[in-house]
Write a protein that holds these residues in place. Structure first.
Motif, PDB file in Angstrom:
ATOM      1  N   GLY A 370       0.838  -1.190   0.000  1.00  0.00           N
ATOM      2  CA  GLY A 370       0.000   0.000   0.000  1.00  0.00           C
ATOM      3  C   GLY A 370       0.874   1.240   0.000  1.00  0.00           C
ATOM      4  N   GLN A 371       0.481   2.255  -0.745  1.00  0.00           N
ATOM      5  CA  GLN A 371       1.317   3.443  -0.923  1.00  0.00           C
ATOM      6  C   GLN A 371       0.579   4.694  -0.501  1.00  0.00           C
ATOM      7  N   PHE A 372       1.207   5.466   0.391  1.00  0.00           N
ATOM      8  CA  PHE A 372       0.634   6.729   0.843  1.00  0.00           C
ATOM      9  C   PHE A 372       0.949   7.844  -0.155  1.00  0.00           C
ATOM     10  N   ILE A 373      -0.073   8.643  -0.478  1.00  0.00           N
ATOM     11  CA  ILE A 373       0.099   9.841  -1.289  1.00  0.00           C
ATOM     12  C   ILE A 373      -0.409  11.033  -0.477  1.00  0.00           C
ATOM     13  N   SER A 446       4.044  -1.521  -8.739  1.00  0.00           N
ATOM     14  CA  SER A 446       3.083  -0.474  -9.071  1.00  0.00           C
ATOM     15  C   SER A 446       3.500   0.823  -8.391  1.00  0.00           C
ATOM     16  N   SER A 447       3.022   1.941  -8.926  1.00  0.00           N
ATOM     17  CA  SER A 447       3.445   3.250  -8.436  1.00  0.00           C
ATOM     18  C   SER A 447       2.285   4.226  -8.486  1.00  0.00           C
ATOM     19  N   ALA A 448       2.399   5.289  -7.709  1.00  0.00           N
ATOM     20  CA  ALA A 448       1.385   6.342  -7.698  1.00  0.00           C
ATOM     21  C   ALA A 448       2.052   7.671  -7.373  1.00  0.00           C
ATOM     22  N   ILE A 449       1.496   8.750  -7.916  1.00  0.00           N
ATOM     23  CA  ILE A 449       2.073  10.068  -7.670  1.00  0.00           C
ATOM     24  C   ILE A 449       0.988  11.134  -7.804  1.00  0.00           C
ATOM     25  N   LEU A 450       1.106  12.195  -7.001  1.00  0.00           N
ATOM     26  CA  LEU A 450       0.165  13.307  -7.049  1.00  0.00           C
ATOM     27  C   LEU A 450       0.413  14.136  -8.299  1.00  0.00           C
ATOM     28  N   LEU A 451      -0.678  14.505  -8.983  1.00  0.00           N
ATOM     29  CA  LEU A 451      -0.593  15.355 -10.164  1.00  0.00           C
ATOM     30  C   LEU A 451      -0.927  16.800  -9.798  1.00  0.00           C
ATOM     31  N   PRO A 452      -0.586  17.754 -10.680  1.00  0.00           N
ATOM     32  CA  PRO A 452      -0.787  19.167 -10.335  1.00  0.00           C
ATOM     33  C   PRO A 452      -2.237  19.586 -10.178  1.00  0.00           C
ATOM     34  N   ASP A 453      -3.201  18.801 -10.696  1.00  0.00           N
ATOM     35  CA  ASP A 453      -4.599  19.148 -10.463  1.00  0.00           C
ATOM     36  C   ASP A 453      -5.136  18.474  -9.217  1.00  0.00           C
ATOM     37  N   ALA A 454      -4.248  17.880  -8.414  1.00  0.00           N
ATOM     38  CA  ALA A 454      -4.561  17.225  -7.140  1.00  0.00           C
ATOM     39  C   ALA A 454      -5.247  15.879  -7.316  1.00  0.00           C
ATOM     40  N   SER A 455      -5.263  15.342  -8.523  1.00  0.00           N
ATOM     41  CA  SER A 455      -5.636  13.954  -8.727  1.00  0.00           C
ATOM     42  C   SER A 455      -4.385  13.097  -8.570  1.00  0.00           C
ATOM     43  N   VAL A 456      -4.542  11.784  -8.669  1.00  0.00           N
ATOM     44  CA  VAL A 456      -3.429  10.868  -8.411  1.00  0.00           C
ATOM     45  C   VAL A 456      -3.269   9.913  -9.587  1.00  0.00           C
ATOM     46  N   LEU A 457      -2.087   9.900 -10.178  1.00  0.00           N
ATOM     47  CA  LEU A 457      -1.766   8.974 -11.257  1.00  0.00           C
ATOM     48  C   LEU A 457      -1.319   7.649 -10.659  1.00  0.00           C
ATOM     49  N   ILE A 458      -1.933   6.556 -11.102  1.00  0.00           N
ATOM     50  CA  ILE A 458      -1.611   5.209 -10.626  1.00  0.00           C
ATOM     51  C   ILE A 458      -1.229   4.368 -11.832  1.00  0.00           C
ATOM     52  N   ALA A 459      -0.126   3.669 -11.749  1.00  0.00           N
ATOM     53  CA  ALA A 459       0.345   2.913 -12.907  1.00  0.00           C
ATOM     54  C   ALA A 459       1.173   1.723 -12.451  1.00  0.00           C
ATOM     55  N   GLY A 460       1.462   0.854 -13.403  1.00  0.00           N
ATOM     56  CA  GLY A 460       2.355  -0.264 -13.168  1.00  0.00           C
ATOM     57  C   GLY A 460       1.701  -1.457 -12.515  1.00  0.00           C
ATOM     58  N   SER A 461       2.515  -2.450 -12.246  1.00  0.00           N
ATOM     59  CA  SER A 461       2.267  -3.744 -11.616  1.00  0.00           C
ATOM     60  C   SER A 461       2.846  -4.801 -12.533  1.00  0.00           C
ATOM     61  N   VAL A 534       3.495  20.765  -1.504  1.00  0.00           N
ATOM     62  CA  VAL A 534       3.551  19.310  -1.600  1.00  0.00           C
ATOM     63  C   VAL A 534       4.685  18.927  -2.530  1.00  0.00           C
ATOM     64  N   ARG A 535       5.519  18.032  -2.066  1.00  0.00           N
ATOM     65  CA  ARG A 535       6.540  17.409  -2.918  1.00  0.00           C
ATOM     66  C   ARG A 535       6.184  15.931  -3.027  1.00  0.00           C
ATOM     67  N   GLY A 536       5.848  15.493  -4.230  1.00  0.00           N
ATOM     68  CA  GLY A 536       5.416  14.116  -4.425  1.00  0.00           C
ATOM     69  C   GLY A 536       6.511  13.101  -4.283  1.00  0.00           C
ATOM     70  N   GLY A 537       7.755  13.524  -4.462  1.00  0.00           N
ATOM     71  CA  GLY A 537       8.878  12.612  -4.299  1.00  0.00           C
ATOM     72  C   GLY A 537       9.132  11.760  -5.524  1.00  0.00           C
ATOM     73  N   TRP A 538       9.967  10.775  -5.328  1.00  0.00           N
ATOM     74  CA  TRP A 538      10.378   9.828  -6.372  1.00  0.00           C
ATOM     75  C   TRP A 538       9.840   8.474  -5.947  1.00  0.00           C
ATOM     76  N   THR A 539       8.891   7.934  -6.716  1.00  0.00           N
ATOM     77  CA  THR A 539       8.129   6.793  -6.258  1.00  0.00           C
ATOM     78  C   THR A 539       8.591   5.492  -6.877  1.00  0.00           C
ATOM     79  N   THR A 540       8.728   4.491  -6.046  1.00  0.00           N
ATOM     80  CA  THR A 540       8.995   3.125  -6.487  1.00  0.00           C
ATOM     81  C   THR A 540       8.650   2.186  -5.350  1.00  0.00           C
ATOM     82  N   HIS A 541       8.249   0.968  -5.673  1.00  0.00           N
ATOM     83  CA  HIS A 541       8.053  -0.079  -4.675  1.00  0.00           C
ATOM     84  C   HIS A 541       7.196   0.388  -3.499  1.00  0.00           C
ATOM     85  N   ALA A 542       6.072   1.039  -3.822  1.00  0.00           N
ATOM     86  CA  ALA A 542       5.091   1.453  -2.812  1.00  0.00           C
ATOM     87  C   ALA A 542       5.641   2.470  -1.826  1.00  0.00           C
ATOM     88  N   MET A 543       6.585   3.275  -2.240  1.00  0.00           N
ATOM     89  CA  MET A 543       7.103   4.337  -1.370  1.00  0.00           C
ATOM     90  C   MET A 543       7.473   5.538  -2.222  1.00  0.00           C
TER      91      MET A 543
END
Length: 788
Positions: A370-373, A446-461, A534-543
């Motif tokens: 599980g990944q926190f955004i 899988s990965s997720a990241i906050l987008l500039p319109d405050a939605s969340v992009l989810i991808a991978g697996s 908000v800094r979304g960071g660099w996402t990999t492996h649910a972090m």
């Protein structure tokens, strides 16, 4: 000269605003397009582009003549375009730089189809590869790759818009796979731990060599840019041996770092390499990879005096035996429920309280991966993962030869997101009301990241050793965008006046919220308006490495025309709280965020950041009888009209790597080899990177024969996986040194030592082996990746 050269790296931030109206249903998923590569790693490069990285595997998308390992994703069009990545970036770490650029560190050795070792090997050493002619990947175990994100209007075919990825010119001192990366207050990045190779977990069982694990472990840390110090041992990485991949790291206000791995915790001083033990994780729950719990820093706010608290949720409390070894878990993990427990810790309390873990509300369902955004309404969204098992993949476990879910070690995908609200009363902090459930299993990679319109992009697996689109949990290229509850608002706040840069202390600045940005009483709107970084960071492996959220202090003036002037403080005068680099600035009205502006925090340079006294704000000024003219409401309870990224468009200036390497050379950090015009060298390197050599130091030792049920020497392969994968008898190299391999003056080891602790006992029906060998000199093959 150094500042002048580094200043060329900064991104120029415009203030132009665009708004593209689109209707989105709150709590729903929207098709996010095709990512071209399975999105194992992502980061937001600017307001319009997300950058994606993937391991070397049989992706159908190509760059040049080889399967692509990278792509740039356009947020507005939902389209991805492949990019050149030269070295295998599988399971690397990554971080932002102060100027808005990004770097990734380490990765895997060169591999080919099926995760097998690449087919170009150094002379006289068939046990490791420098290149693979099918996949076109070079060894990435010491690589440092740097990207200066480009934007709309830039020429993406230009070398200035491409990854700089050439380990003969820029590399770490040692090999690091699954390392941690955490920036310090001056922008320097600390790289912690990792492996030179490994398997499901990085140890044998029983663990007789916690420091070196037969040569595969890297229990050291180093800095980027290098300060000339050789890698130093971190005793904590020995203490947590075997379960310290992607250690959780968070810089604290003092400049020390919270470091958590296995079930141990410490405060670490990177200046002195001093470790201070903190309490163990309750119930010995493991949250690092491959347990992969959700971990994040809670919002830093004036209310909590900007005191960091970190939350840990989910993961696994399997026993030491169940975790197994390099080869596989000794438990059928897909039957083991992930933890639903959450705990928080405040490592540097300001009220004199004792540092301890505090049990928080249980998650609605247990999760691994599980990944926190961090969201701009100061809640935390958790997405992805499975209710059972762990991250990683394998063809078997100790007891099961044919797992029911293909290679996945997790099961029961959790497709419904949930929200954690740290400000809610205890007992009511979790909610998933109104949230759709995704039909796509988002498990390992899988990965997720906050987008500039405050939605969340989810991808991978992709819980598979290579591309597999027909198995139970397949390789996934389809992206989704999730819209949190605030997209139910009928009115989206807007604002003007965003600065391009923010400082640590100093003069405040004003933002203007127009009357059209809200409805109802102006005084009420002003009372409930916040300014959030908000800094979304660099996402990999649910972090998300480097993810942070901070509320800036503000007061306000309500104007007679219904507009609201926000008087906003600069960041607190402590760069350790929110390290220098890029961030998104949101204004939220009653919990409904605006679109983001792109700002640079600090000077843009890797240097001691200047600080000034905390901003002094005027008192708030209310005005009765004034209302907003926005349609509907801002309470987030009805259907919404969301906007695409509003505010700053980013323009690209200058070649990144030329500047940074030349600047580093000017102070003698990386040596005289970089004292050349690197802008020209970079352009040449981009055309012929694959023809350059990869000289890398190595530790003593060599490849050992593998022991299988059929005996020694049955064949060799190299793993590209965090989970050990035996395939059709292509067994891995295995370290087989004697117990004194690290003794001073030790000579070459016997590669087939029968009593070596680094061989697993043979078992019937087993093709068990341990993939260890990558620490030999790296030399490039004269092969080309892509159209250089």
């Amino acid at each position: 000269m150094l500042n002048r050269q580094l200043s060329l790296l900064a991104l120029s931030l415009g203030a132009a605003s665009t708004a593209v109206a689109q209707t989105h249903k709150a709590g729903s998923f929207e098709d996010g397009g095709h990512t071209q590569v399975s999105a194992m790693m992502m980061f937001l490069g600017n307001l319009n582009k997300v950058y994606i990285l993937d391991k070397s595997e049989a992706n159908a998308a190509k760059f040049g003549n080889y399967p692509a390992m990278g792509a740039v994703y356009d947020i507005a069009s939902r389209q991805a375009t492949t990019m050149s990545v030269t070295t295998n970036v599988f399971c690397a770490s990554g971080m932002h730089l102060p100027n808005g650029s990004f770097a990734t560190f380490g990765g895997n050795g060169a591999v080919g189809p099926g995760g097998n070792i690449g087919d170009v090997t150094p002379p006289g050493n068939p046990y490791t590869a420098t290149f693979d002619t099918t996949f076109g990947d070079f060894d990435g175990t010491k690589s440092i790759r740097i990207l200066d994100p480009c934007d709309d209007g830039d020429d993406f075919s230009s070398p200035n818009c491409q990854w700089f990825d050439n380990a003969s010119l820029l590399s770490m001192q040692v090999q690091r796979w699954y390392s941690a990366a955490e920036p310090m207050g001056n922008g320097t990045i600390v790289l912690i731990g990792g492996f030179s190779n490994g398997g499901y977990i990085n140890r044998n069982y029983p663990n007789v060599d916690p420091a070196f694990e037969g040569g595969a472990a890297t229990p050291t840390y180093e800095f980027f840019p290098s300060n000339g110090q050789t890698p130093q041992t971190m005793n904590f990485m020995i203490k947590t041996s075997g379960l310290n991949a992607y250690a959780h790291t968070f810089l604290m206000p003092s400049g020390k770092m919270l470091v958590q791995a296995n079930y141990s915790t410490m405060l670490w001083d990177p200046e002195t390499n001093t470790e201070t033990d903190l309490p163990d994780m309750p119930d010995q729950i493991v949250r690092v990879y491959p347990a992969s719990g959700g971990v994040a820093m809670l919002p830093l706010t004036p209310e909590n005096n900007y005191t960091p608290t970190v939350i840990f949720c989910g993961g696994s409390n399997m026993t030491d035996f169940q975790w197994g070894n390099y080869s596989w878990p000794f438990e059928d993990t897909w039957n083991v429920p992930a933890s639903n427990k959450c705990h928080t810790i405040t490592p540097e309390p300001t009220d004199g309280s004792v540092v301890e873990y505090v049990e928080d509300d249980d998650m609605i369902v247990g999760r691994t991966m599980g990944q926190f955004i961090a969201l701009p309404d100061q809640t935390l969204l958790i997405v992805n993962g499975g209710a059972n098992g762990t991250a990683g993949y394998s063809t078997r476990t100790l007891n099961t030869l044919n797992p029911p879910y293909g290679m996945s070690l997790a099961a029961a995908p959790v497709g419904q997101p949930a929200i954690y609200n740290p400000r809610a009363p205890k007992g009511s902090r979790w909610s998933n009301a109104g949230f759709d459930t995704s039909s796509i299993a988002r498990l390992y990679h899988s990965s997720a990241i906050l987008l500039p319109d405050a939605s969340v992009l989810i991808a991978g697996s992709n819980p598979n050793v290579d591309v597999n689109t027909t198995t139970v949990f397949p390789t996934t290229y389809q992206a989704e965008v999730f819209y949190p509850s605030y997209f139910a608002a009928t009115n989206r706040p807007t604002f003007t006046g965003a600065p391009k840069t923010l400082s640590y202390g100093g003069n405040s600045f004003d933002l203007t919220v127009p009357s059209s940005a809200y409805s109802g009483s102006a005084n009420n709107a002003a009372d409930n308006t916040t300014v959030v970084l908000v800094r979304g960071g660099w996402t990999t492996h649910a972090m998300n490495m480097g993810q942070r959220i901070m509320q800036l202090n503000n007061t306000y003036t309500v104007n007679s025309d219904g507009s609201i002037t926000l008087h906003v403080a600069q960041l607190p005068p402590n760069p350790n709280l929110f390290q220098p680099g890029p961030a998104m600035l949101f204004v939220t009205v009653a919990g409904i965020p605006s679109n983001a502006s792109w700002v640079t925090i600090g000077t843009g340079n890797i240097e001691t950041q200047p600080t000034q006294a905390a901003s002094v704000l005027p008192a708030s000024s209310r005005l009765d009888g004034v209302s907003g003219s926005g349609a509907g409401n801002n309470n987030g309870n009805s259907s919404s009209s969301g906007n695409k990224a509003n505010s700053a468009s980013s323009s690209h200036t200058g070649a990144l790597v030329g500047g940074i390497i030349a600047a580093i050379a000017a102070v003698g950090i990386l040596g005289a080899v970089f004292g050349i015009c690197m802008a020209r060298r970079r352009r040449a390197a981009a055309r012929q990177a694959s023809s350059l050599s990869y000289p890398m130091s190595s530790a003593p030792g060599g490849a050992a024969g593998s022991r299988t049920a059929g005996g020694l020497g049955a064949g060799y392969r190299g793993s590209d996986s965090s989970a050990f994968v035996p395939l059709q008898g292509n067994e891995s190299t295995t370290w087989g040194p004697g117990p004194n391999m690290h003794a001073a003056g030790a000579s070459a080891v016997n590669l087939h030592t029968p009593n070596s602790p680094y061989f697993d006992d043979p078992r019937s029906n087993s093709t068990e082996f341990d993939p260890y060998h990558q620490n030999v000199p790296r030399m490039s093959a004269d092969q080309r990746r892509g159209p250089y």
